[in-house]
Design an enzyme around this catalytic site. Structure first.
Site, PDB file in Angstrom:
ATOM      1  N   ASP A  96      33.682 132.119  51.814  1.00 59.37           N
ATOM      2  CA  ASP A  96      34.013 133.336  51.073  1.00 59.37           C
ATOM      3  C   ASP A  96      34.552 133.016  49.679  1.00 59.37           C
ATOM      4  O   ASP A  96      35.151 131.964  49.471  1.00 59.37           O
ATOM      5  CB  ASP A  96      35.065 134.129  51.876  1.00 59.37           C
ATOM      6  N   GLY A  97      34.350 133.949  48.765  1.00 59.44           N
ATOM      7  CA  GLY A  97      34.930 133.818  47.423  1.00 59.44           C
ATOM      8  C   GLY A  97      33.929 133.401  46.355  1.00 59.44           C
ATOM      9  O   GLY A  97      34.313 133.145  45.215  1.00 59.44           O
TER      10      GLY A  97
ATOM     11  N   ARG B 217      27.322 136.567  39.754  1.00 57.39           N
ATOM     12  CA  ARG B 217      27.755 136.299  41.137  1.00 57.39           C
ATOM     13  C   ARG B 217      26.852 135.277  41.831  1.00 57.39           C
ATOM     14  O   ARG B 217      27.315 134.447  42.616  1.00 57.39           O
ATOM     15  CB  ARG B 217      27.716 137.602  41.954  1.00 57.39           C
TER      16      ARG B 217
ATOM     17  N   HIS C  80      27.033 131.724  44.584  1.00 53.45           N
ATOM     18  CA  HIS C  80      26.328 131.397  45.832  1.00 53.45           C
ATOM     19  C   HIS C  80      25.626 130.038  45.720  1.00 53.45           C
ATOM     20  O   HIS C  80      25.609 129.265  46.663  1.00 53.45           O
ATOM     21  CB  HIS C  80      25.321 132.490  46.191  1.00 53.45           C
TER      22      HIS C  80
ATOM     23  N   ASN D 217      25.959 142.201  55.118  1.00 56.03           N
ATOM     24  CA  ASN D 217      25.662 141.764  53.746  1.00 56.03           C
ATOM     25  C   ASN D 217      24.405 142.397  53.142  1.00 56.03           C
ATOM     26  O   ASN D 217      24.166 142.275  51.936  1.00 56.03           O
ATOM     27  CB  ASN D 217      25.560 140.233  53.667  1.00 56.03           C
TER      28      ASN D 217
ATOM     29  N   LEU E  84      38.653 138.019  60.239  1.00 59.82           N
ATOM     30  CA  LEU E  84      37.550 137.291  60.865  1.00 59.82           C
ATOM     31  C   LEU E  84      36.175 137.865  60.484  1.00 59.82           C
ATOM     32  O   LEU E  84      35.167 137.167  60.565  1.00 59.82           O
ATOM     33  CB  LEU E  84      37.754 137.345  62.390  1.00 59.82           C
ATOM     34  N   SER E  85      36.154 139.132  60.073  1.00 58.56           N
ATOM     35  CA  SER E  85      34.919 139.768  59.596  1.00 58.56           C
ATOM     36  C   SER E  85      33.709 139.594  60.521  1.00 58.56           C
ATOM     37  O   SER E  85      32.611 139.240  60.067  1.00 58.56           O
ATOM     38  CB  SER E  85      34.554 139.245  58.200  1.00 58.56           C
TER      39      SER E  85
HETATM   40  C1  FPP Z   1      30.695 135.367  50.557  1.00 56.39           C
HETATM   41  O1  FPP Z   1      31.254 135.356  49.255  1.00 56.39           O
HETATM   42  C2  FPP Z   1      29.449 134.620  50.556  1.00 56.39           C
HETATM   43  C3  FPP Z   1      28.241 135.106  50.936  1.00 56.39           C
HETATM   44  C4  FPP Z   1      28.032 136.478  51.420  1.00 56.39           C
HETATM   45  C5  FPP Z   1      27.020 134.269  50.841  1.00 56.39           C
HETATM   46  C6  FPP Z   1      27.229 132.863  51.270  1.00 56.39           C
HETATM   47  C7  FPP Z   1      25.969 132.136  51.095  1.00 56.39           C
HETATM   48  C8  FPP Z   1      25.891 130.902  50.583  1.00 56.39           C
HETATM   49  C9  FPP Z   1      27.049 130.068  50.188  1.00 56.39           C
HETATM   50  C10 FPP Z   1      24.563 130.262  50.459  1.00 56.39           C
HETATM   51  C11 FPP Z   1      24.404 129.454  51.685  1.00 56.39           C
HETATM   52  C12 FPP Z   1      23.261 128.640  51.682  1.00 56.39           C
HETATM   53  C13 FPP Z   1      23.012 127.801  52.688  1.00 56.39           C
HETATM   54  C14 FPP Z   1      21.915 126.876  52.528  1.00 56.39           C
HETATM   55  C15 FPP Z   1      23.781 127.760  53.934  1.00 56.39           C
HETATM   56  P1  FPP Z   1      31.345 136.721  48.448  1.00 56.39           P
HETATM   57  O2  FPP Z   1      30.096 136.900  47.684  1.00 56.39           O
HETATM   58  O3  FPP Z   1      31.687 137.828  49.389  1.00 56.39           O
HETATM   59  O4  FPP Z   1      32.541 136.426  47.481  1.00 56.39           O
HETATM   60  P2  FPP Z   1      33.553 137.508  46.879  1.00 56.39           P
HETATM   61  O5  FPP Z   1      34.363 138.022  48.035  1.00 56.39           O
HETATM   62  O6  FPP Z   1      34.349 136.690  45.931  1.00 56.39           O
HETATM   63  O7  FPP Z   1      32.727 138.569  46.229  1.00 56.39           O
END
Ligand code: FPP
Length: 239
Positions: free
Chosen positions: A16-17, A29, A33, A64, A194-195
Site C-alpha cells: 500500500d501507499g 500514480r 505502481h 480495485n 486488513l482490507s
Molecule cells: C495500493 O496502493 C496498491 C495497489 C492497488 C496496486 C499494487 C500493485 C503493484 C505494486 C504492482 C504489482 C505487480 C506485481 C508484478 C505483483 P495505492 O494505490 O492504494 O496507494 P495510495 O493508498 O497511496 O493511493
C-alpha cells in the site's frame, strides 16, 4: 542475523501507499505502481534468500476495479511484464526454488494474462523453496463465498456429509489450500486495517504496521518486521 526458528513460515504483505508515494514525488500514480512492482521483486528475492517458505502479496483487490481505467491498465501491464519475465527466467526461478501462483478470481482478467498465469503455474518446480502467491482480483470474503459454494456442491452431490464441513475442509477449499496460515501480516503506508486480505487465514496472524510507503519499503524494513515478530509471544488462545 535472525534465528531461523523464529522466522515466520508465511508472511502476507499489503503493498500500500504507491499512489501517495508518486504524489509526493510529483509523478503520476502509475509510477508508484511501477516502483511498487520492483519492490515486490526485491522483497520476494530477499525473503526467499533468508528462507521464508511462503509469501502472499496483495496486488489487486476485488474493490480495485473502482479505480480509473488507465490506472487499472498500467497495473495489468505490470502483471503481464512479471509473467513474461517468469516465462523467460523459468530456469533461474526453478533453480532458486520459486513457486509463483496467482490467487483470486482470475476469470475476469484479460485472456493473455490468464494463459500466462496458467503457463507460469504449470512450470513451477515440484518442491520449491519459496511459494509466492500474488493476490489478484482477490477478496477474502469472495474467497470464502467461493469455498462455501464448492463445499455445498460436494454436499449436494453426496461426495461429503454436512458434518464434513469442518475448519480444515474450509481451509482446503481456499486458494491457499495446503499452505500454512500467515504468521505475520505486514502493512506499510500508515493504514491500520486488513482490507479484505486473507480474512479466514489471518485469524491468528501477528500484524506489523509501518508509515513507510510501499515503494520506499526496503529489506531493512522487512528485517524490522521479522525482528518484532521474533519477540511476539503467540499463545493461540492459550496462556
Ligand atoms: C495500493 O496502493 C496498491 C495497489 C492497488 C496496486 C499494487 C500493485 C503493484 C505494486 C504492482 C504489482 C505487480 C506485481 C508484478 C505483483 P495505492 O494505490 O492504494 O496507494 P495510495 O493508498 O497511496 O493511493
Amino acid at each position: 542475523m535472525l534465528d531461523k526458528e523464529l522466522l515466520p513460515r508465511h508472511v502476507g504483505i499489503i503493498m500500500d501507499g504507491n499512489g501517495r508515494w508518486a504524489k509526493k514525488q510529483g509523478l503520476p500514480r502509475t509510477e508508484g505502481h511501477r516502483r511498487g512492482a520492483e519492490v515486490f521483486r526485491a522483497i520476494s528475492t530477499y525473503a526467499s534468500d533468508i528462507g521464508i517458505p511462503y509469501l502472499t502479496f496483495y496486488a489487486f483487490s476485488t474493490e480495485n476495479w473502482k479505480r480509473p481505467q488507465q490506472e487499472i491498465n498500467v497495473i495489468m501491464d505490470l502483471f503481464r511484464d512479471f509473467l513474461h519475465e517468469a516465462e523467460e527466467r523459468q530456469e533461474e526461478n526453478t533453480q532458486r526454488g520459486f513457486r509463483f501462483r496467482f490467487i483470486g478470481d482470475l476469470s475476469v482478467l484479460p485472456e493473455d494474462i490468464r494463459s500466462l498465469a496458467a503457463f507460469m503455474e504449470s512450470h513451477n518446480p515440484e518442491n520449491g523453496r519459496t511459494t509466492v502467491n500474488v493476490a489478484v482480483n482477490y477478496g477474502g470474503r469472495s474467497e470464502l463465498t467461493r469455498a462455501f459454494h464448492l463445499l455445498l456442491k460436494k454436499v449436494q452431490s453426496g461426495e461429503i456429509d454436512t458434518q464434513d464441513v469442518s475448519e480444515a475442509a474450509i481451509s482446503d477449499a481456499l486458494y491457499t489450500a495446503g499452505q500454512p496460515d500467515p504468521d505475520l501480516i505486514i502493512r506499510p503506508s500508515g493504514e491500520l486495517r486488513l482490507s479484505n486480505f486473507l480474512t479466514w487465514q489471518s485469524a491468528y496472524s501477528e500484524f506489523w504496521f509501518s508509515d513507510v510507503l510501499w515503494p520506499d519499503f526496503t529489506t531493512d524494513d522487512f528485517d524490522r518486521a521479522l525482528l518484532d515478530f521474533a519477540h511476539r509471544s503467540r499463545r493461540f488462545g492459550g496462556i
